[in-house]
Scaffold this motif. Sequence first.
Motif, PDB file in Angstrom:
ATOM      1  N   SER A 123     -12.745   1.846  11.795  1.00 35.07           N
ATOM      2  CA  SER A 123     -13.641   2.824  11.180  1.00 35.07           C
ATOM      3  C   SER A 123     -14.221   2.304   9.868  1.00 35.07           C
ATOM      4  O   SER A 123     -13.567   1.567   9.136  1.00 35.07           O
ATOM      5  N   ALA A 124     -15.457   2.713   9.590  1.00 34.53           N
ATOM      6  CA  ALA A 124     -16.170   2.221   8.401  1.00 34.53           C
ATOM      7  C   ALA A 124     -15.442   2.564   7.106  1.00 34.53           C
ATOM      8  O   ALA A 124     -15.536   1.831   6.134  1.00 34.53           O
ATOM      9  N   TRP A 125     -14.714   3.645   7.055  1.00 34.87           N
ATOM     10  CA  TRP A 125     -14.035   4.047   5.823  1.00 34.87           C
ATOM     11  C   TRP A 125     -12.594   3.578   5.780  1.00 34.87           C
ATOM     12  O   TRP A 125     -11.986   3.509   4.719  1.00 34.87           O
ATOM     13  N   LEU A 126     -12.018   3.221   6.938  1.00 33.76           N
ATOM     14  CA  LEU A 126     -10.608   2.859   6.985  1.00 33.76           C
ATOM     15  C   LEU A 126     -10.322   1.497   6.351  1.00 33.76           C
ATOM     16  O   LEU A 126      -9.335   1.328   5.645  1.00 33.76           O
ATOM     17  N   THR A 127     -11.213   0.545   6.560  1.00 34.54           N
ATOM     18  CA  THR A 127     -11.008  -0.792   5.999  1.00 34.54           C
ATOM     19  C   THR A 127     -10.982  -0.772   4.475  1.00 34.54           C
ATOM     20  O   THR A 127     -10.048  -1.312   3.863  1.00 34.54           O
ATOM     21  N   PRO A 128     -11.976  -0.154   3.796  1.00 30.98           N
ATOM     22  CA  PRO A 128     -11.904  -0.118   2.333  1.00 30.98           C
ATOM     23  C   PRO A 128     -10.718   0.688   1.818  1.00 30.98           C
ATOM     24  O   PRO A 128     -10.129   0.341   0.791  1.00 30.98           O
ATOM     25  N   LEU A 129     -10.344   1.740   2.539  1.00 30.20           N
ATOM     26  CA  LEU A 129      -9.178   2.532   2.130  1.00 30.20           C
ATOM     27  C   LEU A 129      -7.908   1.684   2.191  1.00 30.20           C
ATOM     28  O   LEU A 129      -7.120   1.664   1.244  1.00 30.20           O
ATOM     29  N   ALA A 130      -7.744   0.969   3.296  1.00 29.60           N
ATOM     30  CA  ALA A 130      -6.565   0.098   3.435  1.00 29.60           C
ATOM     31  C   ALA A 130      -6.564  -0.985   2.364  1.00 29.60           C
ATOM     32  O   ALA A 130      -5.519  -1.283   1.763  1.00 29.60           O
ATOM     33  N   GLY A 131      -7.728  -1.572   2.098  1.00 40.05           N
ATOM     34  CA  GLY A 131      -7.827  -2.599   1.054  1.00 40.05           C
ATOM     35  C   GLY A 131      -7.465  -2.049  -0.307  1.00 40.05           C
ATOM     36  O   GLY A 131      -6.725  -2.676  -1.070  1.00 40.05           O
ATOM     37  N   GLY A 132      -7.970  -0.866  -0.634  1.00 37.29           N
ATOM     38  CA  GLY A 132      -7.651  -0.244  -1.918  1.00 37.29           C
ATOM     39  C   GLY A 132      -6.169   0.050  -2.063  1.00 37.29           C
ATOM     40  O   GLY A 132      -5.579  -0.174  -3.131  1.00 37.29           O
ATOM     41  N   ILE A 133      -5.564   0.540  -0.994  1.00 38.11           N
ATOM     42  CA  ILE A 133      -4.117   0.817  -1.029  1.00 38.11           C
ATOM     43  C   ILE A 133      -3.335  -0.467  -1.241  1.00 38.11           C
ATOM     44  O   ILE A 133      -2.397  -0.515  -2.054  1.00 38.11           O
ATOM     45  N   LEU A 134      -3.724  -1.526  -0.552  1.00 43.16           N
ATOM     46  CA  LEU A 134      -3.013  -2.801  -0.699  1.00 43.16           C
ATOM     47  C   LEU A 134      -3.189  -3.395  -2.088  1.00 43.16           C
ATOM     48  O   LEU A 134      -2.242  -3.943  -2.658  1.00 43.16           O
ATOM     49  N   ILE A 135      -4.392  -3.290  -2.641  1.00 41.32           N
ATOM     50  CA  ILE A 135      -4.629  -3.784  -4.005  1.00 41.32           C
ATOM     51  C   ILE A 135      -3.784  -2.993  -5.001  1.00 41.32           C
ATOM     52  O   ILE A 135      -3.123  -3.567  -5.872  1.00 41.32           O
ATOM     53  N   GLY A 136      -3.790  -1.679  -4.879  1.00 39.21           N
ATOM     54  CA  GLY A 136      -2.990  -0.839  -5.768  1.00 39.21           C
ATOM     55  C   GLY A 136      -1.504  -1.118  -5.639  1.00 39.21           C
ATOM     56  O   GLY A 136      -0.777  -1.183  -6.634  1.00 39.21           O
ATOM     57  N   LEU A 137      -1.030  -1.304  -4.411  1.00 40.75           N
ATOM     58  CA  LEU A 137       0.382  -1.607  -4.176  1.00 40.75           C
ATOM     59  C   LEU A 137       0.757  -2.953  -4.784  1.00 40.75           C
ATOM     60  O   LEU A 137       1.791  -3.080  -5.450  1.00 40.75           O
ATOM     61  N   ALA A 138      -0.096  -3.965  -4.582  1.00 43.05           N
ATOM     62  CA  ALA A 138       0.180  -5.293  -5.149  1.00 43.05           C
ATOM     63  C   ALA A 138       0.218  -5.243  -6.672  1.00 43.05           C
ATOM     64  O   ALA A 138       1.111  -5.822  -7.309  1.00 43.05           O
ATOM     65  N   ALA A 139      -0.751  -4.539  -7.281  1.00 48.48           N
ATOM     66  CA  ALA A 139      -0.792  -4.433  -8.747  1.00 48.48           C
ATOM     67  C   ALA A 139       0.431  -3.692  -9.271  1.00 48.48           C
ATOM     68  O   ALA A 139       1.033  -4.088 -10.281  1.00 48.48           O
ATOM     69  N   THR A 140       0.812  -2.628  -8.582  1.00 52.00           N
ATOM     70  CA  THR A 140       1.984  -1.851  -8.997  1.00 52.00           C
ATOM     71  C   THR A 140       3.259  -2.666  -8.886  1.00 52.00           C
ATOM     72  O   THR A 140       4.087  -2.672  -9.808  1.00 52.00           O
ATOM     73  N   LEU A 141       3.418  -3.365  -7.771  1.00 51.10           N
ATOM     74  CA  LEU A 141       4.632  -4.171  -7.581  1.00 51.10           C
ATOM     75  C   LEU A 141       4.716  -5.320  -8.578  1.00 51.10           C
ATOM     76  O   LEU A 141       5.795  -5.624  -9.087  1.00 51.10           O
ATOM     77  N   LEU A 142       3.581  -5.954  -8.873  1.00 51.29           N
ATOM     78  CA  LEU A 142       3.603  -7.046  -9.847  1.00 51.29           C
ATOM     79  C   LEU A 142       4.011  -6.539 -11.225  1.00 51.29           C
ATOM     80  O   LEU A 142       4.824  -7.158 -11.916  1.00 51.29           O
ATOM     81  N   LEU A 143       3.506  -5.383 -11.619  1.00 50.99           N
ATOM     82  CA  LEU A 143       3.876  -4.807 -12.913  1.00 50.99           C
ATOM     83  C   LEU A 143       5.325  -4.354 -12.904  1.00 50.99           C
ATOM     84  O   LEU A 143       6.079  -4.602 -13.845  1.00 50.99           O
ATOM     85  N   TRP A 144       5.743  -3.697 -11.852  1.00 52.77           N
ATOM     86  CA  TRP A 144       7.091  -3.138 -11.768  1.00 52.77           C
ATOM     87  C   TRP A 144       8.154  -4.232 -11.657  1.00 52.77           C
ATOM     88  O   TRP A 144       9.173  -4.184 -12.336  1.00 52.77           O
ATOM     89  N   LEU A 145       7.911  -5.225 -10.809  1.00 50.67           N
ATOM     90  CA  LEU A 145       8.928  -6.243 -10.545  1.00 50.67           C
ATOM     91  C   LEU A 145       8.862  -7.446 -11.486  1.00 50.67           C
ATOM     92  O   LEU A 145       9.865  -8.108 -11.705  1.00 50.67           O
ATOM     93  N   ASN A 146       7.672  -7.716 -12.032  1.00 51.30           N
ATOM     94  CA  ASN A 146       7.493  -8.923 -12.832  1.00 51.30           C
ATOM     95  C   ASN A 146       7.034  -8.630 -14.256  1.00 51.30           C
ATOM     96  O   ASN A 146       6.958  -9.528 -15.083  1.00 51.30           O
ATOM     97  N   GLY A 147       6.634  -7.375 -14.519  1.00 51.74           N
ATOM     98  CA  GLY A 147       6.157  -7.017 -15.842  1.00 51.74           C
ATOM     99  C   GLY A 147       4.817  -7.631 -16.197  1.00 51.74           C
ATOM    100  O   GLY A 147       4.475  -7.760 -17.364  1.00 51.74           O
ATOM    101  N   ARG A 148       4.042  -7.995 -15.182  1.00 53.68           N
ATOM    102  CA  ARG A 148       2.765  -8.665 -15.399  1.00 53.68           C
ATOM    103  C   ARG A 148       1.615  -7.809 -14.869  1.00 53.68           C
ATOM    104  O   ARG A 148       1.743  -7.086 -13.897  1.00 53.68           O
ATOM    105  N   ILE A 149       0.455  -7.957 -15.504  1.00 54.39           N
ATOM    106  CA  ILE A 149      -0.758  -7.256 -15.099  1.00 54.39           C
ATOM    107  C   ILE A 149      -1.488  -8.116 -14.064  1.00 54.39           C
ATOM    108  O   ILE A 149      -1.635  -9.322 -14.251  1.00 54.39           O
ATOM    109  N   ALA A 150      -1.972  -7.490 -12.999  1.00 53.89           N
ATOM    110  CA  ALA A 150      -2.655  -8.210 -11.916  1.00 53.89           C
ATOM    111  C   ALA A 150      -4.143  -8.390 -12.207  1.00 53.89           C
ATOM    112  O   ALA A 150      -4.992  -8.081 -11.380  1.00 53.89           O
ATOM    113  N   GLY A 151      -4.461  -8.893 -13.379  1.00 52.19           N
ATOM    114  CA  GLY A 151      -5.841  -9.239 -13.709  1.00 52.19           C
ATOM    115  C   GLY A 151      -6.100 -10.666 -13.265  1.00 52.19           C
ATOM    116  O   GLY A 151      -5.462 -11.606 -13.749  1.00 52.19           O
ATOM    117  N   ILE A 152      -7.007 -10.824 -12.334  1.00 51.60           N
ATOM    118  CA  ILE A 152      -7.208 -12.137 -11.720  1.00 51.60           C
ATOM    119  C   ILE A 152      -7.667 -13.180 -12.731  1.00 51.60           C
ATOM    120  O   ILE A 152      -7.216 -14.327 -12.695  1.00 51.60           O
TER     121      ILE A 152
END
Length: 137
Positions: free
Chosen positions: A2-31
């Motif tokens: 679906s046209a909206w499902l791909t960006p939604l999944a991408g946003g969730i994965l980006i948010g999850l990765a940023a959250t885990l990096l901050l939570w587990l490593n104390g680092r900001i996911a600024g590329i």
Amino acid sequence: MSAWLTPLAGGILIGLAATLLLWLNGRIAGISGIVGGVLLPRAGETAWRVLFLLGLIGAGAAWLLLVPGAYTPRQGFPVWMLVVAGLLVGFGTRMGNGCTSGHGVCGLGRLSPRSFAAVLTFMATAIVTTFVVRHLA
């Protein structure tokens, strides 16, 4: 998919990765900051940065392999224009002390006033640039 499902999944994965990096490593996911730390390494700071960047590249490659036709490059932009655009993005990232991922995803999530101002600037610039390129250029 679906046209909206791909960006939604991408946003969730980006948010999850940023959250885990901050939570587990104390680092900001600024590329831009992560890449900067690879280019100007400090002891004990390089391995996680390289792995994070390889994960970004690997995830993108996996998506392209798993979903044929998921990416269609835009046509009709002269190479010089793309080079200038890339240099301007790099300059703006340096001037703004961060990129859209650092300010937009991580900074807004931490309610940073500086990131709020940066994101407003990014968005206003993107809107004006898109208008100029599509309607005036």
